[in-house]
Scaffold this active site. Structure first.
Site, PDB file in Angstrom:
ATOM      1  N   LYS B 171       0.844  -1.205   0.000  1.00 51.20           N
ATOM      2  CA  LYS B 171       0.000   0.000   0.000  1.00 51.20           C
ATOM      3  C   LYS B 171       0.877   1.252   0.000  1.00 51.20           C
ATOM      4  O   LYS B 171       0.574   2.229  -0.705  1.00 51.20           O
ATOM      5  CB  LYS B 171      -0.935   0.009   1.206  1.00 51.20           C
ATOM      6  CG  LYS B 171      -1.866   1.227   1.303  1.00 51.20           C
ATOM      7  CD  LYS B 171      -2.892   1.287   0.181  1.00 51.20           C
ATOM      8  CE  LYS B 171      -3.691   2.597   0.158  1.00 51.20           C
ATOM      9  NZ  LYS B 171      -4.758   2.686   1.153  1.00 51.20           N
ATOM     10  N   LYS B 239      -1.261  11.822   5.022  1.00 55.30           N
ATOM     11  CA  LYS B 239      -1.130  10.849   6.121  1.00 55.30           C
ATOM     12  C   LYS B 239      -0.451   9.574   5.619  1.00 55.30           C
ATOM     13  O   LYS B 239       0.478   9.049   6.248  1.00 55.30           O
ATOM     14  CB  LYS B 239      -2.517  10.510   6.686  1.00 55.30           C
ATOM     15  CG  LYS B 239      -2.506   9.486   7.806  1.00 55.30           C
ATOM     16  CD  LYS B 239      -3.597   8.439   7.637  1.00 55.30           C
ATOM     17  CE  LYS B 239      -2.990   7.093   7.318  1.00 55.30           C
ATOM     18  NZ  LYS B 239      -3.953   6.055   6.991  1.00 55.30           N
TER      19      LYS B 239
END
Lengths: 296, 296
Positions: B171, B239
């Site tokens: 990811k 983030k």
């Protein structure tokens, strides 16, 4: 059919000329070095001894040369195209050069009644051989319509972008996107490797989602296999990035990502890797990360 | 069928839970704020009052939370999943968190006889609603095989990458590639605009060649139209980039491109644009280049 002159018979120009011959055009050619001349003559081309001579024997002159200065010299210099040209002719430059040079050529040729198009290509040697190049065209619409049947012998994705120089701006944009996407894939696959994760699985997973790109597909595979035979060399891509950065300066736009990736290309060229495919950018990340390339 | 517990019913978690209910699973849920609870209860979910309670009433607990600290607190903290868990259970974390945290969860849960998978997703709210998420999975093969029928209710491109943490590393790689490709397209389209060239034509030409990507297709269009309703917000992407940079530090790999694009995201967030889609990166280039966004 228009008589065509082709100047610049390198890796791209030679197969492009062959496709024009196969499409039935009569083609006169000129190249500084004799390299490809004999092969093209055996296929029907006529070899001449200067750009001026080429212009005298052609209706449409195509140039496909390394950089801005080469094109300017061949078209506007001594014994250049303009010296053999006449009103009604057309010059199509298919090199990758600075948009400012493309606009200068257009202005000078237009003053002499000569149509001019900038028509840089992408798709590489294979696209040139197969006649499937993408061609990004800047110039007047009438010139584009006249050139289209000729361009169709060499390419399959031919877009008239806008006025003179617009083709070269588009090519610059293309090289930005390719360079930064190569960097993206190099950074991601090196992070996977340093983290002990199988890069092939990462590539497979990413190709199924929003991270998908042709670069991830083709160059991702090259990076995983460590196969950097060109392809499109770092030397040439860096040359194109210099045009990108110059174009950014011309319009006062900071190109932060393009500046950085060009610096990384400088490092690779300093290490003697300029002749490798641009996918070799990954080897810089591997070196920075302390990975032995032999462990790839 | 396994009884499922779902913790974290936000933009992603709510539609993922709905797809599990529609696939016939019994689902108990917990969320810190009441937001989506009522809607899910009306579709058959049972609302409980703590992660511990969820674990007591489920065979497989799924978490889908904002960041590493949230997942660690919900799984290992007071009243957390681990307090209500028993050997033979499974925890699937589908949040995007640091690989180091994913490995810590795996280690602690394994010591307690609980299977653990890290299974972050990509595909956004629409992928969650349609059950077409890409799911990148790290953990043991037996756990992956057990989880697969459950994951198939939520996603369509499900890849078992490797051991614990490998899903999160993947990811992170995905977010690198997306971020740098967004930057690539932003830089190219702004250069086109500053040069007076039609960005829509540039996008069209580039999509036909080696510069093709999903980002150029989807976000290129958003940038040209100036439509930055999320989508995937800059706040969330930044983030995730923090996780990327932390992961790079963990393995001592300089992530030059990721560092730079994260800095650009910082600037946009400082300008109050964190709630916009990450395609709004182009607005920073337009500002730097002196373009009035209203002229887009």
């Amino acid at each position: 059919m228009e008589r065509i002159g082709f100047i610049g018979l390198g890796i791209m120009g030679k197969p492009m000329t062959q496709n024009l011959l196969r499409a039935g055009h009569s083609v006169v050619v000129f190249n500084r070095s004799p390299g490809a001349i004999a092969a093209l003559v055996s296929e029907g081309a006529i070899a001449l001894s200067s750009p001026k001579q080429v212009a005298q024997h052609a209706d449409v002159v195509i140039t496909c040369l390394p950089d801005s200065a080469d094109v300017e010299a061949v078209v506007l210099g001594d014994d250049g195209v303009i010296e053999g040209a006449r009103a009604g002719m057309m010059v199509i430059d298919m090199s990758t050069i600075a948009p400012t040079t493309a606009r200068k050529l257009y202005d000078t040729l237009s003053e002499n009644g000569i149509q001019a198009l900038d028509a840089p290509v992408s798709g590489g040697e294979i696209g040139a051989q197969q006649g499937t190049l993408s061609i990004m065209v800047g110039g007047d619409d009438a010139a584009f319509q006249r050139a289209l049947p000729i361009l169709q012998a060499m390419g399959s994705n031919i877009v008239h972008i806008g006025v003179a120089g617009a083709g070269q701006v588009t090519k610059a944009c293309n090289q930005i996107v390719v360079a930064l996407t190569v960097q993206a894939v190099a950074e991601a696959l090196t992070l996977a490797k340093k983290s002990g994760v199988d890069g092939a699985k990462v590539r497979e997973a990413l190709l199924g989602g929003f991270a998908q790109s042709r670069v991830l597909e083709v160059h991702g595979k090259r990076m995983l296999e460590g196969k950097f035979n060109p392809g499109f060399t770092l030397d040439l891509h860096r040359k194109d990035m210099n045009i990108v950065l110059q174009t950014g300066r011309d319009v006062n736009l900071p190109l932060l990502g393009s500046s950085q990736v060009t610096s990384l290309m400088n490092a690779l060229i300093a290490q003697g890797k300029g002749g490798l495919d641009n996918a070799a950018l990954v080897s810089l990340y591997e070196m920075l990360g302390g990975l032995d390339a032999n462990e790839r």
